[in-house]
Design a protein around this motif. Structure first.
Motif, mmCIF file in Angstrom:
data_model
loop_
_atom_site.group_PDB
_atom_site.id
_atom_site.type_symbol
_atom_site.label_atom_id
_atom_site.label_comp_id
_atom_site.label_asym_id
_atom_site.label_seq_id
_atom_site.Cartn_x
_atom_site.Cartn_y
_atom_site.Cartn_z
ATOM 1 N N PHE A 1 -7.812 -14.749 -11.631
ATOM 2 C CA PHE A 1 -8.976 -15.547 -10.396
ATOM 3 C C PHE A 1 -9.559 -14.615 -10.001
ATOM 4 O O PHE A 1 -11.030 -14.627 -9.645
ATOM 5 N N LEU A 2 -9.106 -13.530 -9.530
ATOM 6 C CA LEU A 2 -9.610 -12.358 -8.634
ATOM 7 C C LEU A 2 -10.614 -11.768 -9.686
ATOM 8 O O LEU A 2 -11.910 -11.319 -8.965
ATOM 9 N N GLY B 1 -7.648 -5.658 -1.836
ATOM 10 C CA GLY B 1 -6.479 -6.458 -1.403
ATOM 11 C C GLY B 1 -5.499 -6.325 -2.441
ATOM 12 O O GLY B 1 -4.287 -6.333 -1.984
ATOM 13 N N TRP B 2 -5.728 -6.455 -3.491
ATOM 14 C CA TRP B 2 -4.845 -6.357 -4.729
ATOM 15 C C TRP B 2 -4.104 -5.082 -4.733
ATOM 16 O O TRP B 2 -3.308 -5.000 -5.015
ATOM 17 N N LEU B 3 -5.184 -4.012 -4.264
ATOM 18 C CA LEU B 3 -4.343 -2.755 -4.398
ATOM 19 C C LEU B 3 -3.287 -2.424 -3.376
ATOM 20 O O LEU B 3 -2.173 -1.809 -3.441
ATOM 21 N N GLY B 4 -3.423 -3.427 -2.033
ATOM 22 C CA GLY B 4 -2.252 -3.590 -1.368
ATOM 23 C C GLY B 4 -1.051 -4.148 -1.756
ATOM 24 O O GLY B 4 -0.143 -3.693 -1.556
ATOM 25 N N TYR B 5 -1.197 -5.045 -2.690
ATOM 26 C CA TYR B 5 0.065 -5.708 -3.314
ATOM 27 C C TYR B 5 0.563 -4.712 -4.369
ATOM 28 O O TYR B 5 1.688 -4.823 -4.396
ATOM 29 N N LEU B 6 -0.379 -3.941 -4.846
ATOM 30 C CA LEU B 6 0.271 -3.218 -6.126
ATOM 31 C C LEU B 6 1.065 -2.229 -5.327
ATOM 32 O O LEU B 6 2.158 -1.601 -5.682
ATOM 33 N N ILE B 7 0.726 -1.655 -3.915
ATOM 34 C CA ILE B 7 1.485 -0.682 -3.196
ATOM 35 C C ILE B 7 2.741 -1.431 -2.666
ATOM 36 O O ILE B 7 3.434 -0.562 -2.733
ATOM 37 N N LEU B 8 2.597 -2.609 -2.364
ATOM 38 C CA LEU B 8 3.844 -3.385 -1.951
ATOM 39 C C LEU B 8 5.035 -3.373 -3.018
ATOM 40 O O LEU B 8 6.067 -3.357 -2.814
ATOM 41 N N ILE B 9 4.252 -3.924 -4.486
ATOM 42 C CA ILE B 9 5.268 -3.781 -5.429
ATOM 43 C C ILE B 9 5.978 -2.645 -5.697
ATOM 44 O O ILE B 9 7.070 -2.654 -6.191
ATOM 45 N N LEU B 10 5.095 -1.514 -5.477
ATOM 46 C CA LEU B 10 5.858 -0.140 -5.546
ATOM 47 C C LEU B 10 7.035 0.158 -4.732
ATOM 48 O O LEU B 10 7.942 0.700 -4.992
ATOM 49 N N VAL B 11 6.736 -0.269 -3.368
ATOM 50 C CA VAL B 11 7.529 0.226 -2.374
ATOM 51 C C VAL B 11 8.706 -0.916 -2.162
ATOM 52 O O VAL B 11 9.717 -0.476 -2.155
ATOM 53 N N VAL B 12 8.491 -2.104 -2.221
ATOM 54 C CA VAL B 12 9.409 -3.244 -2.060
ATOM 55 C C VAL B 12 9.267 -4.248 -3.101
ATOM 56 O O VAL B 12 8.969 -5.477 -3.174
ATOM 57 N N PRO B 13 9.819 -3.867 -4.330
ATOM 58 C CA PRO B 13 9.567 -4.840 -5.502
ATOM 59 C C PRO B 13 10.531 -6.034 -5.473
ATOM 60 O O PRO B 13 9.939 -7.079 -5.845
ATOM 61 N N VAL B 14 11.487 -5.901 -4.614
ATOM 62 C CA VAL B 14 12.339 -7.107 -4.595
ATOM 63 C C VAL B 14 11.547 -8.333 -4.009
ATOM 64 O O VAL B 14 11.965 -9.485 -3.994
ATOM 65 N N TRP B 15 10.657 -7.849 -2.993
ATOM 66 C CA TRP B 15 9.877 -8.877 -2.471
ATOM 67 C C TRP B 15 8.877 -9.976 -3.379
ATOM 68 O O TRP B 15 8.426 -10.798 -3.217
#
Length: 148
Positions: free
Chosen positions: A7-8, A35-49
């Protein structure tokens, strides 16, 4: 996540087709990519989320995409903060909707985190974030309209 990413890719083009006035949809693509880059960083830092059991994942990603679109959408009758103050001035429209989009993007990261960490508090966070963003956007629009 794959659906949100697809969709992005088509959201700026689709928005450019739906609005009546041309706008810089490349800037919208840039904001969606940040915004998507922020999610990719979150996936790397806290993948359990990003487990399927996270109650805030879907709404967080949706809020992020909506915020990225809202940051750059031109005046129209279907999308954005549509109040008399924003309709009266293209400058106020752009400033208010850019702020609204940025706040939605920031709140979306919180939705993902709180949806995993405190699932019982997620509905409270979701409602308070959305109501807070609307109140801030309306207050900012009112302030800008009465500034002159």
């Amino acid at each position: 996540m794959t659906g949100a990413f697809l969709f992005l890719l088509v959201a700026p083009w689709l928005t450019n087709r739906l609005v009546l006035t041309p706008f810089d949809f490349i800037a919208m693509t840039d904001h969606l990519a940040m915004g998507w880059l922020g999610y990719l960083i979150l996936i790397l830092v806290v993948p359990v989320w990003f487990q399927p059991a996270n109650s805030g994942l879907t709404l967080g990603v949706l809020s992020s995409v909506l915020g990225g679109i809202c940051m750059d959408v031109p005046q129209n009758v279907t999308w954005g903060i549509r109040v008399p103050w924003t309709y009266n001035s293209p400058v106020i429209w752009k400033k208010v909707n850019w702020l609204t989009g940025l706040l939605l993007l920031i709140a979306s990261y919180g939705m993902v985190g709180i949806g995993w960490v405190w699932t019982t508090l997620f509905p409270i966070y979701q409602v308070s974030a959305i109501v807070g963003i609307i109140v801030i956007a309306l207050g900012y629009a009112h302030h800008l309209a009465h500034l002159t």
